[in-house]
Motif scaffolding. Structure first.
Motif, PDB file in Angstrom:
ATOM      1  N   SER A   1     124.508   0.359  20.888  1.00  0.00           N
ATOM      2  CA  SER A   1     125.934   0.698  20.939  1.00  0.00           C
ATOM      3  C   SER A   1     126.445   1.138  19.573  1.00  0.00           C
ATOM      4  O   SER A   1     127.207   2.102  19.466  1.00  0.00           O
ATOM      5  N   LYS A   2     126.018   0.449  18.537  1.00  0.00           N
ATOM      6  CA  LYS A   2     126.442   0.829  17.182  1.00  0.00           C
ATOM      7  C   LYS A   2     125.934   2.221  16.823  1.00  0.00           C
ATOM      8  O   LYS A   2     126.664   3.034  16.248  1.00  0.00           O
ATOM      9  N   ASN A   3     124.693   2.497  17.159  1.00  0.00           N
ATOM     10  CA  ASN A   3     124.121   3.796  16.827  1.00  0.00           C
ATOM     11  C   ASN A   3     124.613   4.910  17.747  1.00  0.00           C
ATOM     12  O   ASN A   3     124.580   6.083  17.374  1.00  0.00           O
ATOM     13  N   THR A   4     125.075   4.548  18.927  1.00  0.00           N
ATOM     14  CA  THR A   4     125.677   5.541  19.815  1.00  0.00           C
ATOM     15  C   THR A   4     126.937   6.107  19.167  1.00  0.00           C
ATOM     16  O   THR A   4     127.234   7.298  19.302  1.00  0.00           O
ATOM     17  N   GLY A   5     127.662   5.263  18.453  1.00  0.00           N
ATOM     18  CA  GLY A   5     128.857   5.720  17.735  1.00  0.00           C
ATOM     19  C   GLY A   5     128.529   6.812  16.730  1.00  0.00           C
ATOM     20  O   GLY A   5     129.302   7.766  16.547  1.00  0.00           O
ATOM     21  N   ILE A   6     127.382   6.682  16.070  1.00  0.00           N
ATOM     22  CA  ILE A   6     126.961   7.706  15.100  1.00  0.00           C
ATOM     23  C   ILE A   6     126.751   9.043  15.815  1.00  0.00           C
ATOM     24  O   ILE A   6     127.222  10.089  15.364  1.00  0.00           O
ATOM     25  N   ILE A   7     126.052   9.001  16.944  1.00  0.00           N
ATOM     26  CA  ILE A   7     125.785  10.227  17.697  1.00  0.00           C
ATOM     27  C   ILE A   7     127.085  10.797  18.261  1.00  0.00           C
ATOM     28  O   ILE A   7     127.293  12.017  18.256  1.00  0.00           O
TER      29      ILE A   7
ATOM     30  N   ILE B   1     129.965  18.117  15.082  1.00  0.00           N
ATOM     31  CA  ILE B   1     129.512  19.079  14.062  1.00  0.00           C
ATOM     32  C   ILE B   1     128.041  19.475  14.196  1.00  0.00           C
ATOM     33  O   ILE B   1     127.611  20.425  13.561  1.00  0.00           O
ATOM     34  N   LEU B   2     127.279  18.766  15.033  1.00  0.00           N
ATOM     35  CA  LEU B   2     125.847  19.053  15.160  1.00  0.00           C
ATOM     36  C   LEU B   2     125.510  19.593  16.543  1.00  0.00           C
ATOM     37  O   LEU B   2     126.163  19.258  17.530  1.00  0.00           O
ATOM     38  N   GLN B   3     124.453  20.387  16.620  1.00  0.00           N
ATOM     39  CA  GLN B   3     123.990  20.911  17.896  1.00  0.00           C
ATOM     40  C   GLN B   3     123.153  19.854  18.615  1.00  0.00           C
ATOM     41  O   GLN B   3     122.698  18.872  18.016  1.00  0.00           O
ATOM     42  N   SER B   4     122.894  20.100  19.899  1.00  0.00           N
ATOM     43  CA  SER B   4     122.197  19.101  20.710  1.00  0.00           C
ATOM     44  C   SER B   4     120.771  18.833  20.215  1.00  0.00           C
ATOM     45  O   SER B   4     120.280  17.710  20.326  1.00  0.00           O
ATOM     46  N   GLU B   5     120.096  19.832  19.632  1.00  0.00           N
ATOM     47  CA  GLU B   5     118.742  19.616  19.116  1.00  0.00           C
ATOM     48  C   GLU B   5     118.755  18.596  17.973  1.00  0.00           C
ATOM     49  O   GLU B   5     117.876  17.746  17.869  1.00  0.00           O
ATOM     50  N   THR B   6     119.767  18.694  17.119  1.00  0.00           N
ATOM     51  CA  THR B   6     119.890  17.744  16.004  1.00  0.00           C
ATOM     52  C   THR B   6     120.297  16.372  16.514  1.00  0.00           C
ATOM     53  O   THR B   6     119.810  15.345  16.012  1.00  0.00           O
ATOM     54  N   LEU B   7     121.157  16.330  17.529  1.00  0.00           N
ATOM     55  CA  LEU B   7     121.544  15.054  18.131  1.00  0.00           C
ATOM     56  C   LEU B   7     120.335  14.367  18.770  1.00  0.00           C
ATOM     57  O   LEU B   7     120.209  13.149  18.723  1.00  0.00           O
ATOM     58  N   LEU B   8     119.456  15.180  19.330  1.00  0.00           N
ATOM     59  CA  LEU B   8     118.225  14.637  19.917  1.00  0.00           C
ATOM     60  C   LEU B   8     117.347  14.001  18.838  1.00  0.00           C
ATOM     61  O   LEU B   8     116.746  12.952  19.049  1.00  0.00           O
ATOM     62  N   THR B   9     117.307  14.626  17.665  1.00  0.00           N
ATOM     63  CA  THR B   9     116.573  14.046  16.537  1.00  0.00           C
ATOM     64  C   THR B   9     117.178  12.705  16.133  1.00  0.00           C
ATOM     65  O   THR B   9     116.453  11.749  15.827  1.00  0.00           O
ATOM     66  N   LEU B  10     118.507  12.615  16.154  1.00  0.00           N
ATOM     67  CA  LEU B  10     119.171  11.344  15.854  1.00  0.00           C
ATOM     68  C   LEU B  10     118.811  10.290  16.905  1.00  0.00           C
ATOM     69  O   LEU B  10     118.613   9.124  16.573  1.00  0.00           O
TER      70      LEU B  10
ATOM     71  N   VAL C   1     122.395  10.196  26.549  1.00  0.00           N
ATOM     72  CA  VAL C   1     121.893  11.485  27.023  1.00  0.00           C
ATOM     73  C   VAL C   1     123.063  12.403  27.382  1.00  0.00           C
ATOM     74  O   VAL C   1     123.049  13.597  27.070  1.00  0.00           O
ATOM     75  N   ARG C   2     124.088  11.853  28.016  1.00  0.00           N
ATOM     76  CA  ARG C   2     125.272  12.653  28.352  1.00  0.00           C
ATOM     77  C   ARG C   2     125.986  13.133  27.088  1.00  0.00           C
ATOM     78  O   ARG C   2     126.458  14.275  27.032  1.00  0.00           O
ATOM     79  N   ILE C   3     126.066  12.278  26.088  1.00  0.00           N
ATOM     80  CA  ILE C   3     126.704  12.669  24.823  1.00  0.00           C
ATOM     81  C   ILE C   3     125.930  13.814  24.177  1.00  0.00           C
ATOM     82  O   ILE C   3     126.515  14.803  23.723  1.00  0.00           O
ATOM     83  N   ILE C   4     124.609  13.680  24.123  1.00  0.00           N
ATOM     84  CA  ILE C   4     123.773  14.711  23.495  1.00  0.00           C
ATOM     85  C   ILE C   4     123.937  16.049  24.212  1.00  0.00           C
ATOM     86  O   ILE C   4     124.032  17.104  23.586  1.00  0.00           O
ATOM     87  N   CYS C   5     123.995  16.021  25.532  1.00  0.00           N
ATOM     88  CA  CYS C   5     124.120  17.259  26.321  1.00  0.00           C
ATOM     89  C   CYS C   5     125.549  17.771  26.395  1.00  0.00           C
ATOM     90  O   CYS C   5     125.778  18.896  26.854  1.00  0.00           O
ATOM     91  N   GLY C   6     126.513  16.956  25.983  1.00  0.00           N
ATOM     92  CA  GLY C   6     127.911  17.382  25.995  1.00  0.00           C
ATOM     93  C   GLY C   6     128.481  17.535  27.395  1.00  0.00           C
ATOM     94  O   GLY C   6     129.247  18.464  27.658  1.00  0.00           O
TER      95      GLY C   6
END
Length: 192
Positions: free
Chosen positions: A19-25, A31-40, A75-80
């Motif tokens: 949950s804490k790290n979800t906040g970072i994503i 400001i970041l694209q989904s490929e970079t969010l996937l790396t996170l 996953v929903r956050i990463i895909c927007g």
């Protein structure tokens, strides 16, 4: 670890960290694209899911659902996409394994290492069907599935490992390098 080995406290700890790290994503998606969010995701989230999942991944569905909900949200956050969007197509699109698939993957890798004598001898608790009887059957090279009288017994690695390994033997070859096996197993699970 709780006295009933339900892994509830461990899963609650995972959910708290995730949950804490979800906040970072969530903040980074502006400001970041989904490929970079996937790396996170691979850096900040996946290690919590993977840590000893071959031990706690066979716990009760009610406990696993907490982790699954967290993973689907990420996953929903990463895909927007909106919060109620079905996630199965999203997992396939990004070639991500859900929690149950991560468990199967972890068990499959453990079984590969046992099959190729890459683990300590104490883990060599599996017996082939050919070692039990001399009949030439289609499953003579498969692992013998031990009889379990309880649902709890079916959660142990000795049972789950044999089931998962036999399933993989139908689809994958175990006589390849560990890197090739990893790649084939992940591809198999993503398309399953």
């Amino acid at each position: 670890i709780d006295n009933a080995l339900t892994w509830k406290y461990h899963i609650d700890h995972i959910c708290s960290k995730v949950s804490k790290n979800t906040g970072i994503i969530l903040k980074a998606r502006k400001i970041l694209q989904s490929e970079t969010l996937l790396t996170l995701y691979y850096s900040f989230i996946l290690p919590y899911f993977n840590y000893c999942i071959h031990i706690w991944g066979s716990t009760f569905e009610s406990h696993l659902s907490k982790v699954q909900i967290k993973q689907k949200k990420i996953v929903r956050i990463i895909c927007g996409v909106p919060p109620m969007t079905p996630t199965l197509p999203l997992f396939k699109k990004m070639a991500l394994l859900n929690i149950k698939q991560l468990y199967e993957y972890s068990i499959g890798m453990l079984m590969y290492k046992i099959h190729h004598s890459m683990t300590p001898p104490i883990l060599n608790m599996f017996v082939r069907n050919a070692d039990i009887h001399e009949h030439s059957t289609r499953q003579h090279s498969h692992l013998h599935i031990p009889k379990c009288r309880t649902e709890l017994g079916k959660r142990f690695i000795k049972y789950q490992g044999a089931i998962i390994w036999n399933m993989y033997l139908r689809e994958l070859s175990a006589d390849v390098s560990i890197g090739t096996f990893k790649h084939h197993m992940k591809a198999f699970l993503v398309t399953k």
